[in-house]
Structures are given as C-alpha cells and as structure tokens.
Design an enzyme around this catalytic site. Structure first.
Site, short mmCIF file in Angstrom:
data_model
loop_
_atom_site.label_atom_id
_atom_site.label_comp_id
_atom_site.label_asym_id
_atom_site.label_seq_id
_atom_site.Cartn_x
_atom_site.Cartn_y
_atom_site.Cartn_z
N ASP A 33 0.96 -1.36 -0.48
CA ASP A 33 -0.11 0.37 0.01
C ASP A 33 1.18 1.08 -0.28
O ASP A 33 2.38 1.45 0.12
CB ASP A 33 -1.13 0.28 1.15
CG ASP A 33 -2.37 1.32 0.85
OD1 ASP A 33 -3.05 0.74 0.93
OD2 ASP A 33 -2.28 1.69 1.05
N ASP A 59 3.89 1.45 -4.45
CA ASP A 59 2.84 2.63 -5.48
C ASP A 59 2.65 1.15 -6.39
O ASP A 59 3.66 1.52 -7.79
CB ASP A 59 3.66 3.98 -5.35
CG ASP A 59 2.56 4.70 -7.02
OD1 ASP A 59 1.82 4.39 -7.45
OD2 ASP A 59 3.41 5.72 -7.49
N VAL A 60 1.59 1.09 -6.80
CA VAL A 60 1.50 0.19 -7.77
C VAL A 60 1.05 1.16 -9.77
O VAL A 60 1.71 -0.06 -9.96
CB VAL A 60 0.21 0.47 -8.34
CG1 VAL A 60 -0.28 -0.93 -6.08
CG2 VAL A 60 -1.09 0.70 -7.63
N TYR A 152 -13.11 6.49 -14.19
CA TYR A 152 -12.84 5.33 -13.38
C TYR A 152 -13.43 4.46 -14.54
O TYR A 152 -13.12 2.64 -14.37
CB TYR A 152 -13.84 5.41 -12.31
CG TYR A 152 -13.86 3.95 -11.54
CD1 TYR A 152 -13.09 4.12 -9.97
CD2 TYR A 152 -15.28 3.03 -11.43
CE1 TYR A 152 -13.14 2.83 -9.38
CE2 TYR A 152 -14.52 2.06 -10.12
CZ TYR A 152 -13.85 1.90 -10.03
OH TYR A 152 -14.41 0.96 -7.98
N LYS A 156 -11.74 0.86 -15.04
CA LYS A 156 -12.42 -0.59 -14.33
C LYS A 156 -12.64 -1.81 -15.83
O LYS A 156 -13.10 -2.75 -16.28
CB LYS A 156 -13.35 -1.18 -13.97
CG LYS A 156 -12.64 0.41 -12.75
CD LYS A 156 -11.82 -1.13 -11.97
CE LYS A 156 -11.51 -0.05 -10.49
NZ LYS A 156 -10.57 -0.80 -9.58
#
Length: 269
Positions: A33, A59-60, A152, A156
């Site tokens: 995270d 940090d992905v 978003y 997704k």
C-alpha cells in the site's frame, strides 16, 4: 505447503478484508500500500493473531516498485500462490473536464497497477508450477455504461478485458493459474477519499488549496449508498469462495446483473 498471498491496496477497504481472510486460512500475506501508517497497523493486528506478514510500501502505478514487491515476496516467503491486484482510486467529473493529471493518476493506479502486477508476478508463478490464482479488482462499473465516473469506468473496463485475455492465454498455455475478476457494487471503503493519496506531481494546481471534500468527488447521496453497501469482510468471503470454486466473474451484488444484461442487449441491437 503454506500458501502465500500478495495483496495491493491492502491497508484499507477490500484489501484489508482480503488480508484478514487469507490470514485466517493460515496463509502468509505480503501486503502492499502507499499508506505506511495504515499498513503498519494492519501488520501489527495480523501478527498479533499469529499471521506471517510482509509489508512493502508500494505505489502500484510504478513498475519498479511493483517489481520490488515481487522480489521481496519471493525472498521472504519463497513463492506466491495468490495475487490480488486490488489498489484503486476514483476522481469524479464530466469526462471532458478531466485534466491530464486526472487521467494519469486514475489509470496509473487502477489499470497500470494491474498491468504491473501481471508483468511482475505471472512469470514467477509460471516458473513455480504450483496452482496459483490472480484476482483483479474491477467493478460493476467495468461491465456497464451510462453517465458518470468516466475515468473510473474506462480503467475498470480495461481491467475486465485484461483479465479475460489473461485467463484465455494462460488456459491455452496449459498453465496452472486461474484468473478471477472482482466486480463489486457498493462496498464500505474509503475510495471516495482516495485523493488523500494523490501524488503532488499529479495534483491539479487550482485545487491544491481547496478543501478535500470539494475535489474527491462523491455527493452525500453517493456516500450514503456506499455506507449502506457490503462490508469488506463480506467481499473477501466472495473472493475466497470464488478461488475455491474456480469462478471467473465475481459478482458481489447479483441484483446488478440486470444492468449488464441491458448493456449487452443494446450492443446486440
């Protein structure tokens, strides 16, 4: 053999629910995270219950940091059997009003985070030859259209088709890796306040000094709907059962299937 689960966005919300559920099953958990304090709190809570835990600030949206997560997980636990690409953020405006920084931030976490996770972990899973699972967190908004939450939804929908493609390609290869895509409706998480983790480099200058409530998106009605949603614990149970049963699409809110059917019928018409 004790299983190893890796979870991104683990410090809160669905990620924390998954961490607690997997730890309950006796798995070793590698937790990632950007929120170090919340991550440390989760680590302490799980270790107090006897779990073996590794935490890695990650940090992905950064490929190097996700690669580091994979390296540290393998060094600490020797394998990885479940990967949950779960980290997510949201930013709400009409599509044409979104800044480049908005697009870079949301796609960087929600879509590129999954891409980086796949690139870092799938080759290592293939080398193990153990049964493995990948759970990519999408949303019911990754399966429907309509107005609102444009970035978003784009992120997704990308996660859904990426998961579908990954599942088919791994199956063609005969790999012992199952893919699952989580498509929840409202869940009681802190995602409406995800701007708290937005990097300074991706802030919109005009908003830096505005109260956070004005820039995170989410009306009072939206917040009420979220607070009435499922708990992360309930979602984690859906995920665990899907892994056990080999379910690809994980629907936490079956009543939303009507929205999916409506969109499919429009496409076919």
């Amino acid at each position: 053999m004790q299983k190893v689960a890796v979870i991104t966005g683990a410090a809160s919300g669905i990620g924390r629910g998954l961490a607690e559920r997997f730890a309950t099953e006796g798995m070793k958990v590698a937790l990632a995270d950007v929120e170090e304090e919340a991550l440390a709190k989760l680590e302490a809570d799980l270790k107090a219950k006897g779990a073996r835990v590794l935490t890695v600030k990650t940090d992905v949206s950064n490929a190097t940091e996700v690669e580091n997560l994979a390296v540290q997980t393998l060094e600490a636990f020797g394998a990885v059997h479940i990967l949950c690409n779960n980290a997510g953020v949201v930013c709400s405006r009409p599509v044409w009003e979104h800044t480049l920084a908005d697009w870079e931030w949301v796609l960087g976490v929600n879509l590129w985070g999954v891409i980086h996770g796949i690139r870092a972990f799938v080759p290592r899973m293939l080398a193990q030859a153990d049964e493995c699972h990948i759970v990519n967190t999408a949303s019911i908004l990754g399966l429907v259209g309509g107005s609102g939450e444009g970035i978003y939804k784009v992120s997704k929908h990308g996660v859904v088709v990426l998961s579908e493609t990954l599942a088919d390609e791994l199956a063609q290869k005969g790999a012992n890796i199952q893919v699952h895509v989580l498509c929840p409706g409202w869940v009681r998480t802190g995602i409406l306040d995800s701007a708290r983790n937005r990097p300074d480099t991706l802030q919109n200058p005009a908003e830096k000094k505005r109260p956070q409530e004005l820039v995170i998106g989410g009306s009072q009605n939206t917040r009420a709907e979220m607070e009435a949603g499922l708990s992360p614990t309930e979602v984690a149970e859906h995920v665990y059962n899907a892994i056990q049963n080999g379910t690809f699409y994980i629907h936490t809110h079956p009543e939303h299937k009507a929205w999916i059917r409506e969109r499919m019928e429009r496409i076919l018409d």
